[in-house]
Scaffold this motif. Structure first.
Motif, PDB file in Angstrom:
ATOM      1  N   THR A  39       7.260 -37.996  46.369  1.00 56.96           N
ATOM      2  CA  THR A  39       7.378 -36.578  46.038  1.00 56.96           C
ATOM      3  C   THR A  39       7.869 -36.383  44.610  1.00 56.96           C
ATOM      4  OG1 THR A  39       9.615 -36.556  46.971  1.00 56.96           O
ATOM      5  CG2 THR A  39       7.819 -35.921  48.433  1.00 56.96           C
ATOM      6  N   VAL A  40       8.573 -37.383  44.058  1.00 60.27           N
ATOM      7  CA  VAL A  40       9.060 -37.297  42.683  1.00 60.27           C
ATOM      8  C   VAL A  40       7.900 -37.178  41.701  1.00 60.27           C
ATOM      9  CG1 VAL A  40      10.271 -38.546  40.849  1.00 60.27           C
ATOM     10  CG2 VAL A  40      11.207 -38.529  43.155  1.00 60.27           C
ATOM     11  N   PHE A  41       6.795 -37.881  41.989  1.00 64.04           N
ATOM     12  CA  PHE A  41       5.663 -37.897  41.074  1.00 64.04           C
ATOM     13  C   PHE A  41       4.557 -36.929  41.480  1.00 64.04           C
ATOM     14  CE2 PHE A  41       7.625 -42.078  40.516  1.00 64.04           C
ATOM     15  CZ  PHE A  41       7.799 -42.068  39.140  1.00 64.04           C
ATOM     16  N   ALA A  42       4.717 -36.251  42.595  1.00 63.93           N
ATOM     17  CA  ALA A  42       3.675 -35.346  43.083  1.00 63.93           C
ATOM     18  C   ALA A  42       3.408 -34.240  42.063  1.00 63.93           C
ATOM     19  CB  ALA A  42       4.095 -34.738  44.421  1.00 63.93           C
ATOM     20  N   GLY A  43       2.150 -34.114  41.667  1.00 65.46           N
ATOM     21  CA  GLY A  43       1.761 -33.065  40.744  1.00 65.46           C
ATOM     22  C   GLY A  43       2.201 -33.274  39.314  1.00 65.46           C
ATOM     23  N   ARG A  44       2.669 -34.486  39.005  1.00 71.45           N
ATOM     24  CA  ARG A  44       3.181 -34.728  37.648  1.00 71.45           C
ATOM     25  C   ARG A  44       2.203 -35.512  36.778  1.00 71.45           C
ATOM     26  NH1 ARG A  44       5.935 -30.785  37.343  1.00 71.45           N
ATOM     27  NH2 ARG A  44       6.608 -31.592  35.293  1.00 71.45           N
ATOM     28  N   GLU A  45       1.070 -35.931  37.336  1.00 65.79           N
ATOM     29  CA  GLU A  45       0.088 -36.675  36.551  1.00 65.79           C
ATOM     30  C   GLU A  45      -0.740 -35.713  35.721  1.00 65.79           C
ATOM     31  OE1 GLU A  45      -3.624 -39.833  37.133  1.00 65.79           O
ATOM     32  OE2 GLU A  45      -2.380 -39.235  38.849  1.00 65.79           O
ATOM     33  N   ILE A  46      -0.744 -35.906  34.404  1.00 65.05           N
ATOM     34  CA  ILE A  46      -1.494 -35.032  33.522  1.00 65.05           C
ATOM     35  C   ILE A  46      -2.921 -35.540  33.385  1.00 65.05           C
ATOM     36  CG2 ILE A  46       0.652 -34.590  32.251  1.00 65.05           C
ATOM     37  CD1 ILE A  46      -0.623 -36.208  29.913  1.00 65.05           C
ATOM     38  N   PRO A  47      -3.857 -34.698  32.921  1.00 67.39           N
ATOM     39  CA  PRO A  47      -5.215 -35.192  32.654  1.00 67.39           C
ATOM     40  C   PRO A  47      -5.156 -36.348  31.670  1.00 67.39           C
ATOM     41  CG  PRO A  47      -5.158 -32.795  32.597  1.00 67.39           C
ATOM     42  CD  PRO A  47      -3.732 -33.239  32.697  1.00 67.39           C
ATOM     43  N   SER A  48      -5.686 -37.497  32.073  1.00 64.94           N
ATOM     44  CA  SER A  48      -5.510 -38.725  31.307  1.00 64.94           C
ATOM     45  C   SER A  48      -6.849 -39.325  30.904  1.00 64.94           C
ATOM     46  CB  SER A  48      -4.713 -39.741  32.127  1.00 64.94           C
ATOM     47  OG  SER A  48      -3.492 -39.179  32.585  1.00 64.94           O
ATOM     48  N   LYS A  49      -6.798 -40.135  29.870  1.00 68.64           N
ATOM     49  CA  LYS A  49      -7.974 -40.858  29.409  1.00 68.64           C
ATOM     50  C   LYS A  49      -7.635 -42.335  29.283  1.00 68.64           C
ATOM     51  CE  LYS A  49      -9.957 -36.950  26.864  1.00 68.64           C
ATOM     52  NZ  LYS A  49     -10.481 -36.470  25.559  1.00 68.64           N
ATOM     53  N   GLU A  50      -8.670 -43.161  29.238  1.00 66.86           N
ATOM     54  CA  GLU A  50      -8.453 -44.598  29.158  1.00 66.86           C
ATOM     55  C   GLU A  50      -7.778 -44.963  27.837  1.00 66.86           C
ATOM     56  OE1 GLU A  50     -10.927 -48.792  29.799  1.00 66.86           O
ATOM     57  OE2 GLU A  50     -11.954 -46.849  29.872  1.00 66.86           O
ATOM     58  N   VAL A  51      -6.829 -45.881  27.937  1.00 67.39           N
ATOM     59  CA  VAL A  51      -6.068 -46.318  26.767  1.00 67.39           C
ATOM     60  C   VAL A  51      -6.337 -47.790  26.513  1.00 67.39           C
ATOM     61  CG1 VAL A  51      -3.756 -46.683  25.824  1.00 67.39           C
ATOM     62  CG2 VAL A  51      -4.254 -44.602  27.118  1.00 67.39           C
ATOM     63  N   HIS A  52      -6.563 -48.150  25.257  1.00 62.14           N
ATOM     64  CA  HIS A  52      -6.777 -49.534  24.867  1.00 62.14           C
ATOM     65  C   HIS A  52      -5.597 -50.000  24.042  1.00 62.14           C
ATOM     66  CE1 HIS A  52     -10.921 -49.337  26.298  1.00 62.14           C
ATOM     67  NE2 HIS A  52     -11.009 -48.167  25.690  1.00 62.14           N
ATOM     68  N   TRP A  53      -5.057 -51.161  24.398  1.00 61.81           N
ATOM     69  CA  TRP A  53      -3.873 -51.680  23.718  1.00 61.81           C
ATOM     70  C   TRP A  53      -4.117 -51.816  22.219  1.00 61.81           C
ATOM     71  CZ3 TRP A  53      -2.950 -56.198  20.886  1.00 61.81           C
ATOM     72  CH2 TRP A  53      -1.611 -56.432  20.578  1.00 61.81           C
ATOM     73  N   GLY A  54      -3.136 -51.362  21.431  1.00 60.08           N
ATOM     74  CA  GLY A  54      -3.179 -51.534  19.994  1.00 60.08           C
ATOM     75  C   GLY A  54      -4.108 -50.592  19.254  1.00 60.08           C
TER      76      GLY A  54
END
Length: 298
Positions: A39-54
Motif C-alpha cells: 500500500t506504501v507504493f500503491a499509485g506512486r508509480e509515475i509514467p516511466s520510460k526505459e533507462v539505459h545505464w550511463g
C-alpha cells in the motif's frame, strides 16, 4: 522517489508521519517484486520510460521524478534513491537532517584526471566551461529551489545530451556523474554540500561499487558507516590524490550518510531483522534549537 522493501519497512516504522513524505517510483523495467503490491507504493508509480545505464535517459528519469514530485507544493526536499538503498537512521532523524539543512546534498568535486576533467568537451563552451566542470555520485538530495532549476533547465541539459555520452569517441562521459553536479555548481555553488548522503563502498576499485550480500549484514557494518564524519574524493590521475573534508551540517560536524547502497535482494530478510532493533533505535536526533526550516514542511 523511493523503492525497496527496506525503505517500505522504514516508512511503516514512521507511522503517524504519513503527511511528512511522498513517494514517486520510476520503473524502467518493472518486475514482479512483492514490494509493488504494498500500500506504501500503491499509485506512486509515475509514467516511466526505459533507462539505459550511463546515458541521458538516466537524467530524463530523474527530471521526470522531480517534475511529478514538485506538483505537490508541500514537498520541500527531494531525495533520489534506488531499490538497492537502505536507510541508516529512523524516520524522524532522516526527516530533520534533510528538512533543516541549509544546503542541497550533491556530490560535486574537481577531478583533473581522465575520468573527470578528461571527459569535458570543448563543444560545451561557452555555457559549460572547463573550469566549471565537476564530477560526483548520482545520488542527490536537493531543496525545492534546486529541484525546480533542474527541471526547467534546457540550455545546459542540451549541452550534456549532445556532448556527454558513453564510448571512447565521447571520452566515456556519463551524464549522471556530471550534469546535475556541474549545473548546480554553476548555478548555486554556495548552497551545495559537495558530498552525497548515500554511502557506497568503492574498495573493490571497479566500475561499480561493492554489492553487499547476506553475509555482509552485521551491526558493525552500519555502526562503521554511521560513524563516518569526513567525505573523501579520489582523483583518477596516474598518481591519484585523495582529499578528506568534514561533513558540515549547518556549520557543525555531523555524520555524512543517511542511506547506503548497494544491497542485493537476498539481504532483505537480514536487514528487516537488524535495522529496526539494532540500527535505527540508536539514532540521535538533531537539537530542536538549530536554525532550521519550519517543522511543518515536508
Amino acid at each position: 522517489m523511493l523503492g525497496s522493501s527496506c525503505i517500505h519497512l522504514f516508512l511503516m516504522r514512521g507511522q503517524g508521519n504519513e503527511g511528512f513524505y511522498s513517494i514517486y517510483v520510476h520503473a524502467s523495467n518493472r518486475d514482479s517484486s512483492k514490494v509493488w503490491n504494498s500500500t506504501v507504493f500503491a499509485g506512486r508509480e509515475i509514467p516511466s520510460k526505459e533507462v539505459h545505464w550511463g546515458q541521458i535517459e538516466m537524467i530524463d528519469a530523474e527530471r521526470r521524478l522531480l517534475t511529478f514530485a514538485l506538483q505537490d507544493l508541500d514537498n520541500q526536499y527531494f531525495a533520489l534513491l534506488s531499490e538497492s538503498c537502505i536507510p541508516l537512521y529512523n524516520f524522524e532523524y532522516t526527516y530533520h537532517y534533510l528538512i533543516r539543512s541549509r544546503m542541497s546534498f550533491v556530490d560535486s568535486f574537481k577531478d583533473p584526471g581522465p575520468h573527470g576533467q578528461g571527459r569535458y568537451s570543448e563543444r560545451m563552451a561557452p555555457e559549460v566551461s572547463y573550469t566549471a566542470w565537476t564530477k560526483g555520485a548520482q545520488w542527490f538530495a536537493v531543496h525545492r529551489k534546486h529541484a525546480v532549476l533542474i527541471i526547467v533547465d534546457y540550455l545546459y541539459y542540451n549541452k550534456f545530451k549532445d556532448f556527454c555520452k558513453p564510448g571512447q569517441e565521447n571520452k566515456n562521459c556519463y551524464p549522471d556523474e556530471h550534469y546535475i553536479q556541474t549545473f548546480l555548481h554553476i548555478m548555486d555553488p554556495s548552497h551545495l554540500s559537495n558530498w552525497t548522503v548515500t554511502y557506497v563502498d568503492w574498495s573493490e576499485h571497479l566500475w561499480h561499487p561493492k554489492s553487499f550480500e547476506e553475509g555482509d549484514i552485521a551491526e558493525d557494518l552500519f555502526r562503521t558507516v554511521k560513524a563516518i564524519q569526513n567525505h573523501e574524493h579520489v582523483t583518477s590521475e596516474t598518481y591519484p590524490v585523495q582529499t578528506s573534508k568534514p561533513c558540515l551540517w549547518n556549520g557543525r560536524s555531523q555524520g555524512c550518510f543517511l542511506f547506503a547502497r548497494k544491497f542485493r535482494p537476498e539481504t532483505a530478510e537480514a536487514l528487516v531483522n537488524l535495522l529496526p532493533s539494532k540500527v535505527w533505535n540508536n539514532s540521535i536526533h538533531h537539537s530542536r534549537s538549530s536554525a532550521t526550516p519550519d517543522d511543518n514542511n515536508r
